[in-house]
Design an enzyme around this catalytic site. Structure first.
Site, PDB file in Angstrom:
ATOM      1  N   HIS A 124       0.811  -1.229   0.000  1.00 48.29           N
ATOM      2  CA  HIS A 124       0.000   0.000   0.000  1.00 48.29           C
ATOM      3  C   HIS A 124       0.837   1.268   0.000  1.00 48.29           C
ATOM      4  O   HIS A 124       0.333   2.338   0.363  1.00 48.29           O
ATOM      5  CB  HIS A 124      -0.963  -0.014   1.205  1.00 48.29           C
ATOM      6  CG  HIS A 124      -1.983  -1.102   1.120  1.00 48.29           C
ATOM      7  ND1 HIS A 124      -2.697  -1.549   2.209  1.00 48.29           N
ATOM      8  CD2 HIS A 124      -2.378  -1.862   0.076  1.00 48.29           C
ATOM      9  CE1 HIS A 124      -3.513  -2.518   1.829  1.00 48.29           C
ATOM     10  NE2 HIS A 124      -3.328  -2.742   0.547  1.00 48.29           N
ATOM     11  N   CYS A 132       3.371  13.337  -7.254  1.00 47.71           N
ATOM     12  CA  CYS A 132       2.479  14.337  -7.868  1.00 47.71           C
ATOM     13  C   CYS A 132       1.141  13.672  -8.173  1.00 47.71           C
ATOM     14  O   CYS A 132       1.088  12.612  -8.799  1.00 47.71           O
ATOM     15  CB  CYS A 132       3.094  14.861  -9.174  1.00 47.71           C
ATOM     16  SG  CYS A 132       1.943  15.912 -10.118  1.00 47.71           S
ATOM     17  N   GLY A 192      -1.299  -9.268  12.682  1.00 50.28           N
ATOM     18  CA  GLY A 192      -1.815  -7.920  12.925  1.00 50.28           C
ATOM     19  C   GLY A 192      -2.649  -7.352  11.812  1.00 50.28           C
ATOM     20  O   GLY A 192      -2.635  -6.145  11.563  1.00 50.28           O
ATOM     21  N   SER A 194      -6.675  -7.503   9.984  1.00 50.39           N
ATOM     22  CA  SER A 194      -8.068  -7.959  10.140  1.00 50.39           C
ATOM     23  C   SER A 194      -8.481  -8.865   8.985  1.00 50.39           C
ATOM     24  O   SER A 194      -9.583  -9.405   8.989  1.00 50.39           O
ATOM     25  CB  SER A 194      -9.002  -6.745  10.220  1.00 50.39           C
ATOM     26  OG  SER A 194      -8.787  -5.914   9.084  1.00 50.39           O
ATOM     27  N   ASN A 218      -2.813 -12.465  16.305  1.00 49.97           N
ATOM     28  CA  ASN A 218      -3.757 -11.360  16.383  1.00 49.97           C
ATOM     29  C   ASN A 218      -4.576 -11.556  17.656  1.00 49.97           C
ATOM     30  O   ASN A 218      -5.134 -12.636  17.852  1.00 49.97           O
ATOM     31  CB  ASN A 218      -4.690 -11.389  15.159  1.00 49.97           C
ATOM     32  CG  ASN A 218      -5.545 -10.151  15.059  1.00 49.97           C
ATOM     33  OD1 ASN A 218      -5.958  -9.566  16.070  1.00 49.97           O
ATOM     34  ND2 ASN A 218      -5.805  -9.713  13.833  1.00 49.97           N
ATOM     35  N   PRO A 219      -4.660 -10.520  18.522  1.00 44.93           N
ATOM     36  CA  PRO A 219      -5.450 -10.712  19.757  1.00 44.93           C
ATOM     37  C   PRO A 219      -6.922 -11.035  19.487  1.00 44.93           C
ATOM     38  O   PRO A 219      -7.601 -11.613  20.336  1.00 44.93           O
ATOM     39  CB  PRO A 219      -5.338  -9.357  20.473  1.00 44.93           C
ATOM     40  CG  PRO A 219      -4.161  -8.679  19.877  1.00 44.93           C
ATOM     41  CD  PRO A 219      -4.057  -9.196  18.473  1.00 44.93           C
ATOM     42  N   ALA A 236       1.476  -9.089  18.851  1.00 44.43           N
ATOM     43  CA  ALA A 236       2.636  -9.505  18.052  1.00 44.43           C
ATOM     44  C   ALA A 236       3.948  -9.197  18.762  1.00 44.43           C
ATOM     45  O   ALA A 236       4.917  -9.956  18.662  1.00 44.43           O
ATOM     46  CB  ALA A 236       2.591  -8.795  16.699  1.00 44.43           C
TER      47      ALA A 236
HETATM   48  P1  OAD Z   1      -6.999  -3.130  10.727  1.00 44.40           P
HETATM   49  O1  OAD Z   1      -7.112  -1.956  11.632  1.00 44.40           O
HETATM   50  O2  OAD Z   1      -8.153  -3.484   9.816  1.00 44.40           O
HETATM   51  O3  OAD Z   1      -6.718  -4.435  11.605  1.00 44.40           O
HETATM   52  C1  OAD Z   1      -5.708  -4.391  12.593  1.00 44.40           C
HETATM   53  C2  OAD Z   1      -5.675  -5.760  13.229  1.00 44.40           C
HETATM   54  O4  OAD Z   1      -4.596  -5.771  14.152  1.00 44.40           O
HETATM   55  C3  OAD Z   1      -6.945  -6.099  14.006  1.00 44.40           C
HETATM   56  O5  OAD Z   1      -7.402  -7.382  13.594  1.00 44.40           O
HETATM   57  C4  OAD Z   1      -6.484  -6.115  15.463  1.00 44.40           C
HETATM   58  O6  OAD Z   1      -7.147  -7.132  16.218  1.00 44.40           O
HETATM   59  C5  OAD Z   1      -5.027  -6.451  15.313  1.00 44.40           C
HETATM   60  N1  OAD Z   1      -4.159  -5.985  16.398  1.00 44.40           N
HETATM   61  C6  OAD Z   1      -4.330  -4.923  17.209  1.00 44.40           C
HETATM   62  N2  OAD Z   1      -3.281  -4.816  18.063  1.00 44.40           N
HETATM   63  C7  OAD Z   1      -2.435  -5.844  17.756  1.00 44.40           C
HETATM   64  C8  OAD Z   1      -1.184  -6.285  18.266  1.00 44.40           C
HETATM   65  N3  OAD Z   1      -0.582  -5.662  19.289  1.00 44.40           N
HETATM   66  N4  OAD Z   1      -0.607  -7.375  17.711  1.00 44.40           N
HETATM   67  C9  OAD Z   1      -1.219  -8.043  16.695  1.00 44.40           C
HETATM   68  N5  OAD Z   1      -2.405  -7.673  16.157  1.00 44.40           N
HETATM   69  C10 OAD Z   1      -2.993  -6.586  16.694  1.00 44.40           C
HETATM   70  O7  OAD Z   1      -5.667  -2.930   9.873  1.00 44.40           O
HETATM   71  P2  OAD Z   1      -5.223  -3.750   8.586  1.00 44.40           P
HETATM   72  O8  OAD Z   1      -5.675  -5.154   8.638  1.00 44.40           O
HETATM   73  O9  OAD Z   1      -3.779  -3.491   8.420  1.00 44.40           O
HETATM   74  O10 OAD Z   1      -5.490   0.010   3.512  1.00 44.40           O
HETATM   75  O11 OAD Z   1      -6.022  -2.977   7.430  1.00 44.40           O
HETATM   76  C11 OAD Z   1      -5.745  -3.360   6.089  1.00 44.40           C
HETATM   77  C12 OAD Z   1      -5.853  -2.140   5.222  1.00 44.40           C
HETATM   78  O12 OAD Z   1      -7.131  -1.494   5.452  1.00 44.40           O
HETATM   79  C13 OAD Z   1      -4.825  -1.074   5.529  1.00 44.40           C
HETATM   80  O13 OAD Z   1      -3.608  -1.319   4.912  1.00 44.40           O
HETATM   81  C14 OAD Z   1      -5.497   0.154   4.941  1.00 44.40           C
HETATM   82  C15 OAD Z   1      -6.892  -0.061   5.482  1.00 44.40           C
HETATM   83  O14 OAD Z   1      -7.845   0.553   4.674  1.00 44.40           O
HETATM   84  C16 OAD Z   1      -5.437   1.163   2.760  1.00 44.40           C
HETATM   85  O15 OAD Z   1      -5.403   2.238   3.282  1.00 44.40           O
HETATM   86  C17 OAD Z   1      -5.441   0.933   1.288  1.00 44.40           C
END
Ligand code: OAD
Length: 250
Positions: A124, A132, A192, A194, A218-219, A236
């Site tokens: 991403h 730009c 980490g 979702s 993942n918690p 993590a």
């Molecule tokens: P999310 O916010 O959707 O998910 C974060 C995950 O991390 C959740 O499942 C939490 O349970 C978990 N979590 C929280 N604390 C943690 C820890 N200490 N150790 C392990 N896991 C933990 O974020 P992403 O899955 O990264 O895309 O979201 C994917 C994409 O959606 C992002 O890259 C972004 C967003 O829209 C774009 O912006 C294109």
């Protein structure tokens, strides 16, 4: 901090020690312990206070370039003020130990590289880079004008963060390389995330098609949890250093 009662199955430890091809897919959760908000965590998630369509789309930027630029500036400052955490550092250690380790991240914070990871695919983009909006070409240095967002010195268009917004395609070749590695690996970590954003969420499924061992850290449970070989519902920053220590005792 009390040591978690993490019992790592011997099958996982031997797989990690003996594997040639290992892939890790990370999401915002691995940066949570560095103090970087995730997207969907109810209380602290970025999306709890903002709507993605109002900030992370080309349409949002056209509608209000200043708002979107300033939101990313806030995130850039925040990321610049935090450090990689033990989870990032453990993945850099695994890269040093495993013959062929690839880290695929959805994160745009650059913390994996700051932790020492070298083979990183940023699906991403990276919010520390700017491009730009009109030309879609990197902007190395643009004079900090009074304009917010700054203007491209070549065409006068708006500068924008070099990240993938909803509805935009991933960096050329990034997903293809990530998919090829996921289809060829013996051990796949989903850490980490979702597991709800595609095409990144397809990668662990590709690993399973290759009969890889799938480990989720993942918690909270995710749509991927039922398919995981091993599940660690802890942070993590706790699980990964303990796993490295168990696999390669110092
Ligand atoms: P999310 O916010 O959707 O998910 C974060 C995950 O991390 C959740 O499942 C939490 O349970 C978990 N979590 C929280 N604390 C943690 C820890 N200490 N150790 C392990 N896991 C933990 O974020 P992403 O899955 O990264 O895309 O979201 C994917 C994409 O959606 C992002 O890259 C972004 C967003 O829209 C774009 O912006 C294109």
């Amino acid at each position: 901090m009390t040591k978690p009662d993490l019992n790592f199955p011997s099958s996982l430890l031997s797989a990690l020690r003996e594997a040639r091809h290992v892939v890790a897919l990370t999401g915002a959760g691995i940066s949570a312990e560095s103090g970087v908000p995730t997207f969907r965590d109810a209380q602290t998630g970025l999306w709890a206070n903002f709507k993605p369509e109002d900030l992370a789309t080309p349409e949002a930027f056209r509608r209000n370039p200043r708002l979107v630029w300033e939101w990313y500036e806030w995130r850039r400052q925040l990321v610049g003020g935090v450090q990689p955490n033990p989870g990032h550092l453990a993945l850099a250690e695994i890269e040093r130990r495993v013959p062929d380790f690839l880290l695929i991240t959805q994160n745009v914070d650059g913390l994996h590289q700051r932790a020492g990871s070298r083979r990183v695919i940023e699906l991403h983009g990276n919010l520390t880079r700017t491009k730009c909006f009109e030309e879609n070409v990197a902007l190395e240095n643009f004079s900090a004008t009074k304009d917010v967002p700054p203007r491209c010195p070549r065409c006068g268009g708006h500068a924008r963060p070099d990240v993938v917004w909803f509805g935009e395609s991933l960096p050329p070749g990034a997903f293809e390389a990530a998919l090829a590695a996921s289809l060829a690996c013996e051990l796949f970590f989903s850490i980490g995330t979702s597991s709800v954003v595609y095409p990144a969420a397809d990668l662990p499924c590709a690993a399973l098609r290759n009969r890889a061992m799938l480990v989720e850290i993942n918690p909270a449970p995710t749509p991927l949890t039922p398919d995981a070989t091993h599940i660690f519902q802890q942070a993590a920053g706790i699980v990964l250093p303990a796993l490295v220590q168990a696999a390669w005792p110092r």
